[in-house]
Scaffold this motif. Structure first.
Motif, PDB file in Angstrom:
ATOM      1  N   GLU A   1     -26.976  -8.004  -4.871  1.00 40.56           N
ATOM      2  CA  GLU A   1     -27.590  -7.708  -2.985  1.00 40.56           C
ATOM      3  C   GLU A   1     -27.240  -9.449  -2.808  1.00 40.56           C
ATOM      4  N   LEU A   2     -26.994 -10.394  -3.826  1.00 49.04           N
ATOM      5  CA  LEU A   2     -26.938 -11.985  -3.255  1.00 49.04           C
ATOM      6  C   LEU A   2     -26.048 -11.957  -2.769  1.00 49.04           C
ATOM      7  N   GLY A   3     -24.867 -11.180  -3.357  1.00 42.63           N
ATOM      8  CA  GLY A   3     -23.509 -11.434  -3.257  1.00 42.63           C
ATOM      9  C   GLY A   3     -22.271 -11.838  -4.548  1.00 42.63           C
ATOM     10  N   ALA A   4     -22.957 -11.399  -5.626  1.00 43.79           N
ATOM     11  CA  ALA A   4     -22.268 -11.855  -6.385  1.00 43.79           C
ATOM     12  C   ALA A   4     -21.199 -10.433  -6.781  1.00 43.79           C
ATOM     13  N   SER A   5     -20.335 -10.875  -7.159  1.00 48.14           N
ATOM     14  CA  SER A   5     -18.840 -10.318  -7.232  1.00 48.14           C
ATOM     15  C   SER A   5     -19.440  -9.325  -8.536  1.00 48.14           C
TER      16      SER A   5
ATOM     17  N   LEU B   1     -27.000   3.520 -15.207  1.00 56.07           N
ATOM     18  CA  LEU B   1     -27.164   3.781 -13.482  1.00 56.07           C
ATOM     19  C   LEU B   1     -26.491   1.897 -13.218  1.00 56.07           C
ATOM     20  N   CYS B   2     -26.320   1.130 -13.960  1.00 54.30           N
ATOM     21  CA  CYS B   2     -25.654  -0.275 -14.195  1.00 54.30           C
ATOM     22  C   CYS B   2     -24.264   0.290 -13.546  1.00 54.30           C
ATOM     23  N   ALA B   3     -23.680   0.688 -14.269  1.00 55.36           N
ATOM     24  CA  ALA B   3     -21.925   1.553 -14.160  1.00 55.36           C
ATOM     25  C   ALA B   3     -21.956   1.779 -12.953  1.00 55.36           C
ATOM     26  N   GLU B   4     -23.374   2.317 -12.689  1.00 57.96           N
ATOM     27  CA  GLU B   4     -23.065   3.443 -11.103  1.00 57.96           C
ATOM     28  C   GLU B   4     -23.037   2.410  -9.991  1.00 57.96           C
ATOM     29  N   LEU B   5     -24.281   1.764  -9.872  1.00 50.46           N
ATOM     30  CA  LEU B   5     -24.716   0.546  -9.183  1.00 50.46           C
ATOM     31  C   LEU B   5     -23.371  -0.566  -9.029  1.00 50.46           C
ATOM     32  N   LEU B   6     -22.244  -1.363 -10.451  1.00 47.33           N
ATOM     33  CA  LEU B   6     -20.969  -1.787  -9.846  1.00 47.33           C
ATOM     34  C   LEU B   6     -20.439  -0.932  -9.572  1.00 47.33           C
ATOM     35  N   LEU B   7     -20.141   0.118  -9.665  1.00 48.04           N
ATOM     36  CA  LEU B   7     -18.849   0.776  -8.988  1.00 48.04           C
ATOM     37  C   LEU B   7     -19.085   1.250  -7.047  1.00 48.04           C
ATOM     38  N   ARG B   8     -20.840   1.697  -7.200  1.00 50.24           N
ATOM     39  CA  ARG B   8     -20.631   1.804  -6.300  1.00 50.24           C
ATOM     40  C   ARG B   8     -20.897   0.521  -5.237  1.00 50.24           C
TER      41      ARG B   8
ATOM     42  N   THR C   1     -14.910  -7.794 -17.190  1.00 47.75           N
ATOM     43  CA  THR C   1     -15.646  -7.710 -16.441  1.00 47.75           C
ATOM     44  C   THR C   1     -17.066  -7.216 -17.146  1.00 47.75           C
ATOM     45  N   ALA C   2     -18.208  -7.526 -15.848  1.00 45.84           N
ATOM     46  CA  ALA C   2     -19.222  -6.129 -16.126  1.00 45.84           C
ATOM     47  C   ALA C   2     -18.946  -4.831 -16.614  1.00 45.84           C
ATOM     48  N   LEU C   3     -18.203  -3.922 -16.405  1.00 43.76           N
ATOM     49  CA  LEU C   3     -18.092  -2.751 -16.016  1.00 43.76           C
ATOM     50  C   LEU C   3     -17.773  -2.138 -17.319  1.00 43.76           C
ATOM     51  N   TYR C   4     -16.325  -3.608 -17.979  1.00 42.67           N
ATOM     52  CA  TYR C   4     -16.110  -3.044 -18.956  1.00 42.67           C
ATOM     53  C   TYR C   4     -16.272  -3.574 -20.279  1.00 42.67           C
ATOM     54  N   HIS C   5     -17.175  -4.331 -20.291  1.00 47.56           N
ATOM     55  CA  HIS C   5     -18.874  -5.193 -21.315  1.00 47.56           C
ATOM     56  C   HIS C   5     -19.819  -3.740 -21.474  1.00 47.56           C
ATOM     57  N   LEU C   6     -20.051  -2.970 -20.176  1.00 46.75           N
ATOM     58  CA  LEU C   6     -20.741  -2.339 -20.554  1.00 46.75           C
ATOM     59  C   LEU C   6     -20.215  -0.721 -20.973  1.00 46.75           C
TER      60      LEU C   6
ATOM     61  N   TYR D   1     -18.017  -1.449  -5.678  1.00 45.59           N
ATOM     62  CA  TYR D   1     -16.288  -1.445  -6.094  1.00 45.59           C
ATOM     63  C   TYR D   1     -15.983  -2.437  -6.888  1.00 45.59           C
ATOM     64  N   ALA D   2     -16.652  -2.473  -7.503  1.00 49.97           N
ATOM     65  CA  ALA D   2     -15.944  -2.320  -9.256  1.00 49.97           C
ATOM     66  C   ALA D   2     -14.941  -2.196  -9.880  1.00 49.97           C
ATOM     67  N   HIS D   3     -13.686  -3.176  -9.912  1.00 50.67           N
ATOM     68  CA  HIS D   3     -12.596  -3.010 -10.059  1.00 50.67           C
ATOM     69  C   HIS D   3     -12.808  -2.177 -11.723  1.00 50.67           C
ATOM     70  N   ILE D   4     -11.597  -0.603 -11.566  1.00 51.29           N
ATOM     71  CA  ILE D   4     -11.440  -0.451 -13.066  1.00 51.29           C
ATOM     72  C   ILE D   4     -10.699  -0.456 -13.541  1.00 51.29           C
ATOM     73  N   GLY D   5      -9.454  -1.230 -14.771  1.00 49.65           N
ATOM     74  CA  GLY D   5      -8.730  -1.341 -15.304  1.00 49.65           C
ATOM     75  C   GLY D   5      -8.624  -2.236 -16.289  1.00 49.65           C
ATOM     76  N   THR D   6      -9.624  -3.335 -16.315  1.00 44.63           N
ATOM     77  CA  THR D   6      -9.628  -4.562 -16.726  1.00 44.63           C
ATOM     78  C   THR D   6      -9.060  -4.500 -17.724  1.00 44.63           C
ATOM     79  N   LYS D   7      -8.016  -5.110 -18.637  1.00 44.37           N
ATOM     80  CA  LYS D   7      -7.415  -5.270 -19.732  1.00 44.37           C
ATOM     81  C   LYS D   7      -8.640  -6.148 -20.771  1.00 44.37           C
ATOM     82  N   ASP D   8      -8.330  -5.474 -22.219  1.00 42.46           N
ATOM     83  CA  ASP D   8      -8.731  -7.193 -23.681  1.00 42.46           C
ATOM     84  C   ASP D   8      -8.078  -7.259 -23.709  1.00 42.46           C
ATOM     85  N   GLU D   9      -7.762  -8.296 -24.721  1.00 42.96           N
ATOM     86  CA  GLU D   9      -6.792  -8.511 -25.437  1.00 42.96           C
ATOM     87  C   GLU D   9      -5.466  -7.903 -26.538  1.00 42.96           C
TER      88      GLU D   9
END
Length: 71
Positions: free
Chosen positions: A11-15, A39-46, A25-30, A48-56
């Motif tokens: 809500e404060l504008g964090a990406s 619930l956290c994943a739903e909030l991030l996706l709502r 990303t946070a979604l990756y860690h979740l 517009y969290a990016h899906i497809g972040t790859k680890d090493e």
């Protein structure tokens, strides 16, 4: 990461796509957790969290969900 804390940051504008020092990303860690991160994943996706972040290893959030041990 608590749901209310996450909601306040967004809500404060964090990406929802901010990446840590490893480029993850946070979604990756979740996706690696099994303690009801829905619930956290739903909030991030709502927000517009990016899906497809790859680890090493080339794994994405979806890989982590599949590979995480069921608790």
């Amino acid at each position: 990461m608590g749901l209310l804390f996450l909601q306040a940051l967004l809500e404060l504008g964090a990406s929802p796509n901010y990446k840590d020092h490893k480029g993850l990303t946070a979604l990756y860690h979740l996706s690696k957790k099994r303690q009801s991160p829905a619930l956290c994943a739903e909030l991030l996706l709502r927000d517009y969290a990016h899906i497809g972040t790859k680890d090493e290893g080339g794994n994405t959030e979806l890989h982590q969900v599949i590979l995480a041990p069921v608790q």
